[in-house]
Design an enzyme around this catalytic site. Structure first.
Site, PDB file in Angstrom:
ATOM      1  N   GLU A  84       0.957  -1.078  -0.024  1.00 10.90           N
ATOM      2  CA  GLU A  84      -0.201  -0.127   0.092  1.00 10.90           C
ATOM      3  C   GLU A  84       0.875   1.244  -0.332  1.00 10.90           C
ATOM      4  OE1 GLU A  84      -2.748  -0.598   3.099  1.00 10.90           O
ATOM      5  OE2 GLU A  84      -3.807  -2.291   2.223  1.00 10.90           O
ATOM      6  N   GLU A 141      -6.325  -9.993  -2.760  1.00  8.98           N
ATOM      7  CA  GLU A 141      -6.956 -10.049  -1.700  1.00  8.98           C
ATOM      8  C   GLU A 141      -8.700  -9.819  -1.819  1.00  8.98           C
ATOM      9  OE1 GLU A 141      -5.755  -7.259   1.452  1.00  8.98           O
ATOM     10  OE2 GLU A 141      -3.483  -7.639   0.979  1.00  8.98           O
TER      11      GLU A 141
END
Length: 572
Positions: A338, A443
């Site tokens: 991220e 994910e």
């Protein structure tokens, strides 16, 4: 090869792996690429390449628009004297309820770099379709899509918050598809990746009819896995449910820095080691998640207070520790998690922190992809931090510091969906796939809503059938208190609706089902298989003798005019 021969019978198995060929789609084929001309001839856009001047084009807001030609005689429209972000050029059209629209255009700005968005003003409000970082002296592809749920007139316009630049537009396309047509695109592509596998069984030169054949996929060419966590170590019910379905996994938290070194200098890999041992026992491949997380709130408690020098030393120790420990045991690394949304390490160590970590990681383990893993690149077109263009810009920045290891990078897309916008998802994958790097949907989940299972199936099918996607992980590690956003089972390991969807797709894609059949009068049996590794077993009773063989074989991704032939023989 496992093989048995009884009596004097000699059993031969031949099989040919042939190109299956494409199934002809009735719908207009979907264009996964980007070309300099308007896709689909512009679709429902009138005068898409400005060859008829400004016909069909008008001013949006207070801009001044004009037609220009470049040195090659190519015509394009320019919006200048812009005072508001939405001032620009527009095109009026009519959008239909429940259609899926794929959009593309080429854009440029007069100087520097600026974010440019394609927006549709509809009867229910503004809908963004695509966003990119446009540059001067270079045309940039703006690719995206949208769906609408109310039919009515609409207006396409191009916006940029930088009002000091002119926005140039050319080769615009908007192509509608029905859901049936959209699904046919996926079917058409996935059929191209399959091969007809033709088996022949004979004994002493004579065909053996009615031989029983079992074919089981052992390793998928495009795997679908699921996240797991430490609960699986001691819960037999969880183990049985999980290992009977999945060949790939990601540990939810157990390989993260705060789990492995909760106190400075006191490393603890006991939990991740136990999980890794269990996965090896069941031949389940593991993604390495993650070495660093750029979100400041997910650092080990002792890390934020470190000065730059101490943090640099601690980070170097961390990356060397976990990568050397699990080198050769994982199929890829999420090196910095991220780093499009957060910049903890950059704020402490400088703007090149991520690039440095990837270069170090490549030096430690050059055998597997190194992923940039982030969210909202496919899920939310309104998140300007992680658009496909922003993702590619960060990727390019990291690759520039890796030299000859640049192609080791991989694209990790988290895929935490609310309501999926399938045209935007597919077009974003198209843009990222142009890099030719491996793409994993890392994910996948869908937030709780009445259509959760339906939306999950849509996302999984889009990912599995897209030519640029290499694999997928569902983010549904089980906890007794509930999963992150989405569970597949209840606490007794009985499938929920989402779990039923996953089981259905795993079976459809050949990942859990065993294909059974028998040879015909000429000793032949034919099957259509996805690429991957398979185990084939043949059994044929001849009088009192029962001759059998078992053999692994591999089906490569289908390519035009590529055939393979193999001969397997069982002998005394």
């Amino acid at each position: 090869m496992e093989a048995w021969k009884k009596g004097s019978l000699l059993l031969l198995l031949q099989f040919w792996i042939l190109f299956a060929g494409a199934i002809k789609a009735k719908a207009l084929p979907y264009d996964y690429t980007a070309s300099i001309e308007a896709q689909y001839g512009g679709g429902i856009i009138k005068n898409p390449e400005l060859n008829e001047g400004l016909a069909g084009w008008s001013t949006f807001g207070n801009a001044v628009i004009e037609l220009r030609n470049d040195s090659n005689g190519n015509k394009f429209v320019v919006a200048r004297k812009r005072s508001q972000s939405q001032d620009g050029v527009s095109h009026k059209l009519y959008l239909e309820n429940n259609k899926l629209y794929t959009f593309s255009a080429w854009v440029q700005v007069s100087e520097g770099k600026s974010v440019v968005r394609a927006v549709f003003k509809t009867v229910t409000g503004l809908k963004r379709a695509a966003v990119t970082v446009a540059e001067s002296k270079c045309w940039s592809m703006l690719k995206g899509g949208l769906t609408v749920h109310t039919s009515g007139p609409a207006e396409l316009f191009f916006e940029s918050n930088n009002t000091s630049v002119e926005v140039w537009v050319d080769s615009v396309s908007l192509q509608p598809f029905t859901h049936e047509e959209w699904n046919s695109h996926r079917v058409e592509h996935i059929q191209k990746t399959k091969r007809r596998v033709k088996f022949r069984v004979d004994s002493q030169g004579k065909p053996v009819a009615n031989s029983k054949i079992w074919i089981k996929q052992k390793v998928s060419g495009k795997p679908v896995g699921c996240a797991t966590n430490k609960n699986i170590i001691s819960n037999v019910g969880y183990q049985n449910w999980f290992t009977s379905r999945f060949t790939h996994t990601t540990f939810e938290d157990e390989m993260k820095w705060y789990s492995n070194e909760p106190s400075q200098g006191k490393e603890d890999y006991s939990v991740s080691d136990s999980m890794m041992a269990l996965m090896k026992q069941h031949n389940i491949a593991v993604r390495g998640h993650n070495i660093f997380w750029d979100d400041p709130q997910f650092q080990p408690s002792w890390v934020p207070s470190l000065g730059a020098n101490d943090l640099s030393a601690a980070a170097d120790k961390r990356i060397n520790s976990i990568m050397n420990k699990y080198k050769g045991q994982v199929i890829g690394w999420d090196v910095v998690n991220e780093n499009l949304h957060f910049n903890f390490f950059e704020s402490k160590l400088g703007p090149s922190a991520s690039s440095t970590f990837y270069k170090t990681a490549s030096g430690i383990d050059s055998s597997v992809p190194l992923f940039m893993n982030d969210y909202n690149t496919l899920e939310e077109k309104g998140d300007t931090a992680s658009t496909p263009a922003k993702y590619l810009a960060k990727l390019k920045e990291i690759q520039s510091g890796m030299g000859g290891s640049a192609k080791q990078m991989g694209i990790g897309l988290e895929c935490h969906f609310n309501v999926p916008d399938l045209p935007y998802m597919r077009s974003s994958l198209d843009t990222l796939a142009a890099t030719k790097l491996p793409i994993w949907l890392t994910e996948i989940d869908v937030k709780s809503n009445p259509d959760q299972a339906t939306f999950l199936e849509q996302v999984l099918r889009e990912g599995h059938d897209h030519p640029g996607v290499s694999g997928m992980i569902i983010w549904s590690a089980w906890k007794p208190e509930g999963c992150y956003h989405m569970c597949l089972t209840d606490n007794n390991f009985k499938n929920l609706a989402t779990g039923d969807v996953v089981d259905k797709l795993l079976k459809e894609w050949g990942m859990t089902a065993t294909l059974e059949g028998q040879t015909d009068a000429h000793g032949f049996f034919e099957a259509s298989l996805f690429h991957g590794e398979y185990q084939v077993k043949i059994s044929h009773p001849v009088g009192a003798a029962n001759t059998s063989l078992s053999q692994r074989f591999k089906v490569e991704p289908a390519q035009e005019a590529l055939d393979q032939a193999m001969l397997l023989q069982v002998s005394a």
